[in-house]
Design an enzyme around this catalytic site. Structure first.
Site, PDB file in Angstrom:
ATOM      1  N   GLU B  34      62.854  11.607  24.575  1.00  0.00           N
ATOM      2  CA  GLU B  34      61.723  11.973  25.436  1.00  0.00           C
ATOM      3  C   GLU B  34      61.984  11.254  26.741  1.00  0.00           C
ATOM      4  O   GLU B  34      62.191  10.034  26.724  1.00  0.00           O
ATOM      5  CB  GLU B  34      60.444  11.344  24.906  1.00  0.00           C
ATOM      6  CG  GLU B  34      59.701  11.995  23.815  1.00  0.00           C
ATOM      7  CD  GLU B  34      58.549  11.047  23.460  1.00  0.00           C
ATOM      8  OE1 GLU B  34      57.560  11.003  24.202  1.00  0.00           O
ATOM      9  OE2 GLU B  34      58.680  10.327  22.471  1.00  0.00           O
ATOM     10  N   ASP B  45      48.989   5.185  28.695  1.00  0.00           N
ATOM     11  CA  ASP B  45      50.094   4.312  28.315  1.00  0.00           C
ATOM     12  C   ASP B  45      49.688   2.851  28.354  1.00  0.00           C
ATOM     13  O   ASP B  45      48.791   2.459  29.098  1.00  0.00           O
ATOM     14  CB  ASP B  45      51.289   4.541  29.251  1.00  0.00           C
ATOM     15  CG  ASP B  45      52.089   5.759  28.811  1.00  0.00           C
ATOM     16  OD1 ASP B  45      52.629   5.737  27.694  1.00  0.00           O
ATOM     17  OD2 ASP B  45      52.156   6.743  29.581  1.00  0.00           O
TER      18      ASP B  45
END
Lengths: 429, 240
Positions: B34, B45
């Site tokens: 990814e 995140d």
């Protein structure tokens, strides 16, 4: 327990809490760290009991209530009664049946102790002997003081100084249970000292008190217990709705409308979520808020801090902004600027409807209830009663029988002084 | 065979090292990568990945060039990760560029959180490049069950509220709940500890994804450390 047969208890008091998250109509936005700051999500590990955090983020539909907690629920008088409000029905003279779950029957006077017991147990189970929290008017503080006493924990409760000075009775109640009550802003924390340096006469606020309680827990490796907003807190409160569901079944009734008042959302969520998530029947859900804290009519659905100082992670919720300063209304429990994320989502998706009432109409509703049913409701809970009165009027106009149930989240005996002031202020009936 | 998926931030720690890292990852037996395009704001995140984005933005402005380069050297699937928030305005251009660089799939972490009502529209638009769908435990069961077969390569399931945090969760309960709902391949990530990895795989996941762990390895020991971590993980994944 000698007066309630064990069999009946087992039938009504649930073994599991219910978590609505897997059954919500849309994904629940996760908590978020603010931009350009240290991770508030990581910080939670040092603030909350580990098991609570685990419950918050381990999304399971049913979570077993630990035996040690269930036992205390019994000690405190769970299941709480479900009454039919016949006298109120007679007065309103509408084609409705009204039932109410009475959380005011719990010793500290409100539903708050349902989660306080669970959180105190988790702190105790991980070997932490001391918890902290904040309290405005004192209901949450009393619940934590009681829960701490049950597990032999020490509790330090930061009480907004204005309430500390004006409500010595509430303070005494917490102290009677053995808690240490500190007026906030205090000299025990940097936050408190900073506030007092700027203004030695600062009356305090819930935001400052929360920050002090968190800081004090962090500095001493205690645990902070949280009164609302977290999913886990709403989940603990689900005992209310699960019991009510069973009690209605026993009576052979199916509700059409559910009503509860809303501050942060723990009373509404605990009461209504089992019906929203588990019942497939069409029902109406009404959240009753304070017009003076108009989060439903004026709030925005966005990421905001649940605490005024921004120590906790941001949550997507309906909010008036963390700087919102509520007017000095007597329903201290409804003055919160935000709303639990799951309830915010349900309101934003139209599953839960809302109403907002001003203090004058709430006082009137509280007195009607006291004069008919005999119970003095907490001013917060009187918002739900006000909604019931409106629903009755509507039912009268539209016809059709309805079964309405509301949560009487607390009694108002400790608020009687507030009611006296309200009667003077509004010159009620 | 269980899958090992590795996350890297495009251009981190430097342009050349990023390319080297990809080579190394493939040779360590990673099944798919990814690659994260630094967003304006990495909403969901954790601190480590946010730091990698900041640094990547400072050292490289050549995101698309690096993705093209990555495609050239990689034999394994390459999933591009980007926040929809940054591209919702000019989404078609964004898709054209993705196709042009030869991405195998696109992962939008905020799609089902902030754009859930437009999900079908985005699914349709991304038909050519394909969509690897990101889910998490706070998504309704019905939704996870409905969308999982639509996900390309696998369904990504993030266990924790943000990447790379060590929030305690009951890994077994979470993976079991997801496993019941997901009929295609289930890859689990977000803050996995070595202990979690075994639990995740033993309870029905088809693979794991690691990101913050690799960012930390890069910070602490560079490519050698990443290689060591990946080889070890490959061993654990194959051993379950």
């Amino acid at each position: 327990m000698v007066n309630v047969p064990k069999k009946y208890l087992d039938e009504v008091l649930p073994n599991c809490w219910y978590n609505i998250v897997p059954d919500l109509p849309r994904p629940l936005p996760p908590p978020m760290d603010p931009p350009e700051a240290s991770s508030r999500i990581e910080l939670l590990k040092r603030i909350l009991p580990r098991e609570l955090l685990k419950q918050e983020f381990t999304v399971e539909r049913f979570v077993k209530i630990p035996d040690e907690v269930r036992e205390k629920y019994e000690v405190l008088g769970r299941p709480t009664p479900l009454y039919r409000a016949r006298a109120l029905e007679n007065l309103l003279d509408a084609p409705i049946k009204i039932f109410f779950k009475f959380e005011g029957a719990l010793p500290s006077g409100s539903h708050k102790v349902n989660t306080a017991v669970a959180q105190a147990f988790y702190a105790h189970a991980e070997g932490v002997g001391h918890v902290t929290t904040e309290t405005g008017a004192g209901q949450w503080g009393a619940a934590v003081a009681l829960a701490s006493a049950l597990y032999n924990l020490r509790a330090t409760i930061f009480m907004v100084r204005a309430s500390y000075d004006q409500k010595p009775g509430r303070r005494a109640l917490m102290e009677f249970y053995g808690a240490e009550v500190v007026p906030s802003p205090s000299r025990l924390t940097r936050t408190g000292v900073e506030v007092l340096t700027k203004n030695p006469e600062h009356p305090g606020s819930l935001g400052v008190a929360i920050s002090e309680a968190i800081e004090y827990a962090l500095d001493n490796d205690f645990r902070y217990v949280m009164g609302s907003v977290l999913n886990a807190v709403l989940m603990h409160q689900s005992v209310i709705g699960l019991e009510a569901m069973r009690q209605l079944e026993v009576m052979g009734e199916e509700p059409d409308v559910l009503v509860a008042c809303v501050g942060g959302g723990s009373n509404f969520g605990g009461f209504a979520y089992p019906f929203i998530g588990l019942k497939k029947r069409k029902m109406e859900f009404v959240a009753a808020g304070a017009a003076e804290v108009p989060k439903f009519s004026r709030g925005e659905y966005k990421y905001d801090f649940p605490d005024a100082e921004g120590v906790l992670p941001m949550l997507k919720m309906i909010t008036l902004g963390r700087d919102f300063v509520p007017p000095p209304i007597y329903s201290g429990g409804l003055r919160y600027h935000g709303l639990a994320p799951s309830l915010s989502l349900l309101v934003a998706s139209g599953v839960v409807k809302w109403v907002e009432y001003g203090e004058r109409e709430v006082l009137e509703a509280a007195r009607i209830f006291a004069k008919t049913q005999g119970i003095i409701p907490a001013p917060e809970s009187a918002h739900a009663i006000r909604a019931i009165i409106d629903l009755a009027r509507r039912a009268k106009d539209n016809g059709g029988r309805k079964v309405i149930i509301f949560n009487l989240s607390g009694h108002g005996l400790l608020d009687i002084e507030n009611y006296r002031e309200m009667m003077t202020k509004y010159r009620g009936p | 065979m269980k899958l090992l998926v590795a996350y890297f931030t495009v251009g981190y720690p430097t342009e050349s090292k990023f390319v080297e890292l990809l080579r190394e990852a493939e040779s360590c037996g990673v099944d798919a990568v990814e690659l994260g395009i630094p967003p304006k704001f990495a909403k969901y995140d954790g601190p480590l990945i946010r730091r990698s984005y900041e640094r990547a933005r400072k050292v490289s402005a050549n995101c698309w060039g690096l993705l093209r380069e990555a495609r050239k050297i990689l034999g394994i699937p390459m999933i591009v990760l980007a926040y929809l928030d940054d591209y919702s305005e000019a989404f078609d251009d964004f898709l054209n560029r993705l196709c042009e660089v030869g991405a195998d799939s696109l992962l939008l972490p905020d799609l089902l959180i902030d754009y859930v009502d437009s999900f079908e529209e985005y699914l349709e638009k991304t038909r050519d490049v394909g969509l690897t769908i990101f889910t998490n435990p706070s998504m309704p069961d019905k939704l996870i069950a409905k969308i999982s077969p639509l996900s390309k390569l696998f369904l990504y399931y993030g266990l924790r509220p943000a990447t790379g945090t060590s929030i305690p969760v009951d890994v077994v309960a979470l993976v079991r709940r997801a496993r019941q709902l997901v009929k295609n391949r289930l890859v689990v990530g977000f803050g996995l500890s070595p202990n979690d990895v075994v639990k995740v795989l033993k309870n029905g996941a088809d693979g794991i994804a690691v990101g913050s762990l690799l960012i930390r390895a890069i910070e602490e020991g560079g490519i050698e450390e990443v290689s060591r971590v990946l080889k070890e993980l490959r061993g654990v994944v194959d051993g379950v």
